[in-house]
Design a protein around this motif. Sequence first.
Motif, PDB file in Angstrom:
ATOM      1  N   ARG A   1      -2.043   0.648  -4.895  1.00  0.00           N
ATOM      2  CA  ARG A   1      -2.818   1.175  -3.770  1.00  0.00           C
ATOM      3  C   ARG A   1      -4.286   0.786  -3.886  1.00  0.00           C
ATOM      4  NH1 ARG A   1       0.170   5.907  -3.094  1.00  0.00           N
ATOM      5  NH2 ARG A   1      -0.973   6.846  -4.783  1.00  0.00           N
ATOM      6  N   LEU A   2      -4.780   0.805  -5.135  1.00  0.00           N
ATOM      7  CA  LEU A   2      -6.173   0.446  -5.360  1.00  0.00           C
ATOM      8  C   LEU A   2      -6.423  -1.001  -4.945  1.00  0.00           C
ATOM      9  CD1 LEU A   2      -8.665   1.894  -6.679  1.00  0.00           C
ATOM     10  CD2 LEU A   2      -8.187   0.484  -8.699  1.00  0.00           C
TER      11      LEU A   2
ATOM     12  N   THR B   1      -4.690  -2.891  -2.758  1.00  0.00           N
ATOM     13  CA  THR B   1      -4.639  -3.100  -1.302  1.00  0.00           C
ATOM     14  C   THR B   1      -5.816  -2.424  -0.612  1.00  0.00           C
ATOM     15  OG1 THR B   1      -3.189  -1.194  -1.064  1.00  0.00           O
ATOM     16  CG2 THR B   1      -2.137  -3.332  -1.221  1.00  0.00           C
ATOM     17  N   ALA B   2      -6.212  -1.253  -1.125  1.00  0.00           N
ATOM     18  CA  ALA B   2      -7.331  -0.557  -0.488  1.00  0.00           C
ATOM     19  C   ALA B   2      -8.606  -1.380  -0.620  1.00  0.00           C
ATOM     20  CB  ALA B   2      -7.528   0.825  -1.108  1.00  0.00           C
ATOM     21  N   SER B   3      -8.832  -2.005  -1.784  1.00  0.00           N
ATOM     22  CA  SER B   3     -10.063  -2.787  -1.916  1.00  0.00           C
ATOM     23  C   SER B   3      -9.978  -4.061  -1.073  1.00  0.00           C
ATOM     24  CB  SER B   3     -10.386  -3.107  -3.381  1.00  0.00           C
ATOM     25  OG  SER B   3      -9.232  -3.286  -4.125  1.00  0.00           O
ATOM     26  N   TYR B   4      -8.782  -4.608  -0.932  1.00  0.00           N
ATOM     27  CA  TYR B   4      -8.598  -5.770  -0.050  1.00  0.00           C
ATOM     28  C   TYR B   4      -9.016  -5.409   1.377  1.00  0.00           C
ATOM     29  CZ  TYR B   4      -6.036  -9.381   2.594  1.00  0.00           C
ATOM     30  OH  TYR B   4      -5.680 -10.399   3.454  1.00  0.00           O
ATOM     31  N   VAL B   5      -8.437  -4.336   1.864  1.00  0.00           N
ATOM     32  CA  VAL B   5      -8.718  -3.931   3.245  1.00  0.00           C
ATOM     33  C   VAL B   5     -10.185  -3.578   3.421  1.00  0.00           C
ATOM     34  CG1 VAL B   5      -8.271  -2.126   4.952  1.00  0.00           C
ATOM     35  CG2 VAL B   5      -6.365  -3.185   3.744  1.00  0.00           C
ATOM     36  N   GLU B   6     -10.724  -2.790   2.488  1.00  0.00           N
ATOM     37  CA  GLU B   6     -12.107  -2.338   2.639  1.00  0.00           C
ATOM     38  C   GLU B   6     -13.096  -3.489   2.560  1.00  0.00           C
ATOM     39  OE1 GLU B   6     -13.115   0.476   3.836  1.00  0.00           O
ATOM     40  OE2 GLU B   6     -10.976   0.897   3.968  1.00  0.00           O
TER      41      GLU B   6
ATOM     42  N   ALA C   1       0.827  -1.215   0.000  1.00  0.00           N
ATOM     43  CA  ALA C   1       0.000   0.000   0.000  1.00  0.00           C
ATOM     44  C   ALA C   1       0.857   1.259   0.000  1.00  0.00           C
ATOM     45  CB  ALA C   1      -0.926  -0.006   1.217  1.00  0.00           C
TER      46      ALA C   1
ATOM     47  N   GLU D   1      -3.680  -2.098   8.355  1.00  0.00           N
ATOM     48  CA  GLU D   1      -3.936  -0.687   8.638  1.00  0.00           C
ATOM     49  C   GLU D   1      -3.093  -0.190   9.815  1.00  0.00           C
ATOM     50  OE1 GLU D   1      -5.213   0.282   5.746  1.00  0.00           O
ATOM     51  OE2 GLU D   1      -6.439   1.700   6.872  1.00  0.00           O
TER      52      GLU D   1
ATOM     53  N   ARG E   1       0.493   0.182   8.477  1.00  0.00           N
ATOM     54  CA  ARG E   1       0.567   1.318   7.556  1.00  0.00           C
ATOM     55  C   ARG E   1       0.533   2.642   8.328  1.00  0.00           C
ATOM     56  NH1 ARG E   1      -2.701   4.449   3.864  1.00  0.00           N
ATOM     57  NH2 ARG E   1      -4.490   4.046   5.203  1.00  0.00           N
TER      58      ARG E   1
ATOM     59  N   TRP F   1      -0.674   4.279  -8.160  1.00  0.00           N
ATOM     60  CA  TRP F   1      -2.031   4.069  -7.674  1.00  0.00           C
ATOM     61  C   TRP F   1      -2.602   2.679  -7.944  1.00  0.00           C
ATOM     62  CZ3 TRP F   1      -5.664   2.912 -11.299  1.00  0.00           C
ATOM     63  CH2 TRP F   1      -5.400   3.301 -12.613  1.00  0.00           C
TER      64      TRP F   1
END
Lengths: 271, 240
Positions: free
Chosen positions: B52-53, B55-60, B44, B105, B108, B49
Motif C-alpha cells: 500500500r505504501l 502504490t500510495a507514494s506512486y499515486v501521490e 493497493a 484512484e 480503487r 502495508w
Amino acid sequence: MSAPILRVSALTKRFFGVTALDQVYLDVREGEIVALIGPSGCGKSTLLRCLTWLEQPDDGFIEVTGKPFGRELTPGGVVRRQSRRQIDALRPKIGIVFQQFNLWPHMTALENVVRAQIVVRRRPRVEAIRRGEELLERLGLADRMDRYPHALSGGQKQRVAIARALAMDPALMLFDEPTSALDPELVGEVLTVLRSLAEIGMTMLVVTHEIGFAANVADRIAFMDHGRILEQGPAREIISAPKEPRLRSFLDLVQADRRPIHPLTPSNITE
Amino acid sequence: MHFDPTVLADYWPLLLQGAWLTIQVSVAAMAIGYAAGIVVALIALMPGWPLRLVTASYVETLRNIPFIILLFVVYYGLPFAGIRLPATLVGTVALALFASAYYAEIVRAAILALPRGQFESARAIGMSPASAMWHVVAPQILRALVPPSTNMTLTMMKESAVLSSITVPELTYQSLVVQGNTFAPFEVFAAVASIYWLIASVIAEASRRLERRVGTAQAESVSRNPIAERYLSLVARRAS
C-alpha cells in the motif's frame, strides 16, 4: 462413532487486543443441526467468519471431514499455515449462507448457482445448469430462475443463496442469522427449508439469537458469551434446564417479552 | 485589424496532422494509463502495508506535481540513464504515467464502494481472488467507472497540449508553427480551440453511449434504496 464433519479446537481470534473468540471448542457430527446462540457481540458471527477463513483465527485448529483447514500440524509438530490454494480448495466443502445473502446482483438466480460450479468445481456449463435447475426446483424456485436478485423476495433470495452453496456439494452448511433479514412471518418458511435439508442428511451450524427458532430447528444448542462456548447440549435440555447462570439470564432476557409486564410500583422504580 | 480565416487555407493539412497525432497520443496514453491504473489499484487493495505504501507514494507523487514538470523530468532525465527515445514516445509514456495515477484512484474507489460481502461471498465459495474480481466485482463496477474515467480522459487529452514543449508535433505544436508562419494568432488558436472542442465532444459522446450500453446490460443489477427494495420484494411475492 464416525469422525465429526466439523471439529473446532482452541480457536482464538483477537481484534486489536480484544478477544473475540477465546479457545472455542465445537464438534458437529454428520447430519446434525447445531444452533449457536448468544447475545450480540458474543462472537457468533466471528466464529462463522473464521470457519470460512474470511477472518484468520490467531490460534487453534479447524478440521472439516477430518482434513485440517487453514492451519495444520506437520508431522514434525510444527504449526503451518496453509497456502491460499489449499484453503480455497477446501472452501466449497463449507457452504455459507450470509445474513444479507450476498447474491450477485448482475446474474440471474440460476447464474448465481451455476457460475461458481463452473469456476470452482470446473464443471461443464451444461452439467452446472442441470444441477442448478434441479436445486432451485427442489427449493421451490422453478419459476424464478431467470429473475435477477432484486426481483426476488427476501425468502426467495435466501433460497437462491442456499442453492448456490449446495451446488458445491458441501459437507457442512453454515447459516448466519437466517431469520433476521426476513419478515417475521417468513420464519416458518426458513424452518421448513432447514428441515428439508436435514432430511437429506445435511450437517448444519446455525447462528441465531432467536431462541424459539433454535429450539425448533436444532438437535443441539451451544451457548456462547464473551467469545467462549459456555454450555452445550440437546436443545430441549438447554432451553428447559440451563445450568450456566449467564445462559439462564440470557434466556430470561430474551423470553421476557412473552411474560406479562410488571406494573410499575414504587418498589421496582427505585431498583 | 480584422478577422480573416482565409490565411489558414494553406495550413489545414498541418493542423489536421497535429490533430491526428493528438488523438493517437491520447488513445495510446489512455490504454497504457488505464492498464497501469488497474494494476496499481489492485496492488493497493492487497493486504499488507508495504504494498500500500508503494502504490500510495506512486499515486501521490504523480498527482502532486504539475504535468509539465513531470514531462520535463522524464524527458530530460532519461538521457542521464543513457536512454534516448523519440519525444513522441516519451511524451506518450509521461502522459500515461500522469493519467494512471488518477485512473488507479477511480478504479480503487469503485471497488471499495462495492459492498464487501460481494467479494467475500465469492471467496467463501472457493473462487480465487482473481476469479472473484473477474466474475463478481468487475461486472458490477464497470458502469460506475465510465463517468469519472471519461472526465480524466478529457483532462488528459487536453493536457497533451503540453507535449508541444518537448517538440512532439501534435495539435498545439503545429498551431504554434502555423502561427509563426501566418502571424495570425487569433485565427489559428480559434481554429485549434474548435478542433480540441470537437475531439472532446466525440470522446464525451462515445462515453455516453458506452454508459448506456453498460447500463442496459446491468439495469437489472442497479442497487436500489431500501424502500424500493422492499416495494419490489412485495411485488415479487404477490406475483408468486
